[in-house]
Design a protein around this motif. Structure first.
Motif, short mmCIF file in Angstrom:
data_model
loop_
_atom_site.label_atom_id
_atom_site.label_comp_id
_atom_site.label_asym_id
_atom_site.label_seq_id
_atom_site.Cartn_x
_atom_site.Cartn_y
_atom_site.Cartn_z
N LYS A 167 0.71 -1.08 0.06
CA LYS A 167 -0.05 0.13 -0.02
C LYS A 167 0.96 1.27 -0.02
CE LYS A 167 -3.96 -1.92 2.11
NZ LYS A 167 -5.13 -1.92 3.27
N GLU A 168 2.16 1.02 0.59
CA GLU A 168 3.07 2.09 0.53
C GLU A 168 4.47 1.45 0.80
OE1 GLU A 168 3.09 5.42 0.26
OE2 GLU A 168 0.87 5.92 0.43
N LEU A 169 5.44 2.09 0.39
CA LEU A 169 6.68 1.48 0.71
C LEU A 169 6.93 1.27 2.20
CD1 LEU A 169 9.06 3.50 -1.78
CD2 LEU A 169 7.86 1.30 -2.12
N GLY A 170 7.25 0.08 2.88
CA GLY A 170 7.17 0.07 4.15
C GLY A 170 5.55 -0.89 4.68
N HIS A 171 4.70 -0.89 3.76
CA HIS A 171 3.33 -1.30 4.21
C HIS A 171 2.85 -2.25 3.22
CE1 HIS A 171 -1.01 -0.13 5.63
NE2 HIS A 171 -0.68 -1.61 5.80
N ALA A 172 3.08 -3.75 3.68
CA ALA A 172 2.62 -4.63 2.82
C ALA A 172 1.35 -5.16 3.57
CB ALA A 172 3.75 -5.84 2.97
N PHE A 173 0.77 -6.03 2.57
CA PHE A 173 -0.59 -6.71 2.86
C PHE A 173 -0.78 -7.92 1.96
CE2 PHE A 173 -1.76 -4.05 -0.49
CZ PHE A 173 -3.06 -4.56 -1.14
N VAL A 174 -1.72 -8.73 2.44
CA VAL A 174 -1.99 -10.00 1.69
C VAL A 174 -3.16 -9.84 0.64
CG1 VAL A 174 -2.97 -12.17 1.76
CG2 VAL A 174 -1.21 -11.50 3.79
N CYS A 175 -3.08 -9.91 -0.28
CA CYS A 175 -3.98 -9.46 -1.62
C CYS A 175 -4.59 -10.54 -2.13
CB CYS A 175 -3.69 -8.44 -2.58
SG CYS A 175 -4.66 -7.96 -3.51
N ASP A 176 -5.87 -10.88 -2.02
CA ASP A 176 -6.83 -11.98 -2.72
C ASP A 176 -7.34 -11.42 -3.90
OD1 ASP A 176 -5.85 -14.16 -1.15
OD2 ASP A 176 -7.12 -13.32 0.41
#
Length: 359
Positions: free
Chosen positions: A334-343
């Protein structure tokens, strides 16, 4: 020396980082409960460090296995060499295995320890940057199959991890760069300050400034330890550590294990994930450019154009541990340094990224 503790209740263990730690025998011996010790290493590392480790353990009943070096040997066939040595030397359930080498040695030794007599102790002594910052910590063990990377394995935590930074003095530049890919991963998935630190210091890091190297190794291990402590068996947050890996594993599997080093494949995989994050509307073109610039300054590849067809790449992605009910779960930013699991990414955008990087 600095010590991190990976908190997993009764399976907790220390991660020691520092210089000249292979002269500190007590760091190892206090984590060995039985009398029998099997050192597992490879043909590259054995001439450099095997005797040094043997000297630390002269009071134990010692044996060793020297495996061939390379990702292509991370197989059940090679794993059987460890089992054969354990049985030939009549090692019992109180024995300890010591992994002395990079990620391949560590993964196979850990899997052998998880399986031999249904589980024995093991210790990690990682000697490559990639294994020091990533694969030696967290208890993931296993081997590759021709149809998929790391598809056969187990979770089995070591008794300790001993990271002697001085072992990087004998590491080649290509392997060092491959390790930097995993370091950069931590800056992208959860620490924007760390990403900025890497950008500001990348030249000195590539020149192997020892103080900076010690810092990035410690910070990387700390970040991974924090995530593993929350989710040991990867049912939730630990999946973030796979950022870039679904793409990267497809590269390794399609090209053949060892054609690209693991970190090199992850470099391209991370950039593909960053590009998809941009197309999904999360990142700007400037942020994508920042990531690409850092990877290039770390002497890492950023493309596989002409090496793999888009159709073969997609087939390989479908044979991955992150595929659930036929759906590829990806880690995006979502940002550099902010990951998320995306389905719920758009399939046409995924195809666009694959086409862009493959053709």
């Amino acid at each position: 020396m600095k010590t991190l503790n990976l908190d997993l209740q009764e399976k907790s263990y220390p991660i020691y980082t520092g210089q000249d730690l292979l002269s500190e025998g007590e760091l190892l011996t206090k984590h060995i409960s039985g009398k029998q010790v099997m050192i597992v290493t490879n043909t590259t590392v054995a001439p450099l460090y095997l005797e040094k480790v043997q000297n630390l353990l002269s009071s134990f009943e010692l044996a060793q296995v020297v495996l061939p070096d390379g990702e292509k040997y991370k197989t059940l066939e090679t794993l059987n060499c460890i089992f054969s040595a354990l049985l030939e030397n009549r090692f019992d359930r109180s024995c300890t295995l010591i992994a002395l080498g990079g990620g391949v040695v560590g993964d196979m030794t850990g899997f052998a320890a998880a399986s031999y007599q249904r589980g024995v102790n093991f210790i990690q002594i990682p000697t490559t940057l990639l294994s020091q910052v990533d694969s030696s910590v967290g208890g993931k063990t296993g081997v590759n199959h021709v149809l998929g990377k790391n598809m056969i394995g187990a979770f089995h935590q070591p008794k300790c991890v001993l990271i002697d930074i001085d072992t990087l003095d004998t590491l080649g530049n290509q392997q060092y760069s491959a390790g930097m890919a995993e370091v950069i991963k931590y800056g992208l998935l959860g620490h924007s300050n760390f990403f900025n630190f890497l950008k500001e210091n990348i030249k000195d890091l590539m020149d192997r400034n020892k103080l900076l190297m010690a810092e990035i190794i410690y910070q990387s291990c700390q970040h991974k330890a924090n995530i593993v402590a929350q989710d040991e068996l990867e049912v939730g947050r630990r999946a973030l550590l796979n950022f870039g890996h679904t793409f990267g594993h497809a590269i390794e599997n399609t090209l053949g294990y060892g054609t690209f080093l693991h970190g090199e494949a992850i470099s391209v995989g991370m950039l593909m994930a960053v590009k998809l994050s941009q197309l999904e509307g999360y990142l700007s073109s400037n942020q994508v450019a920042q990531v690409q610039d850092l990877l290039e300054k770390a002497n890492l590849p950023i493309s596989i154009i002409g090496k793999i067809s888009a159709s073969d790449f997609m087939k390989a992605m479908l044979v991955d541990k992150k595929v659930i009910n036929g759906n590829i779960r990806l880690i995006l930013l979502k940002e550099l340094g902010h990951a998320f699991v995306c389905d719920h990414y758009k399939n046409q955008l995924l195809n666009q990224v694959i086409n862009e990087f493959c053709q």
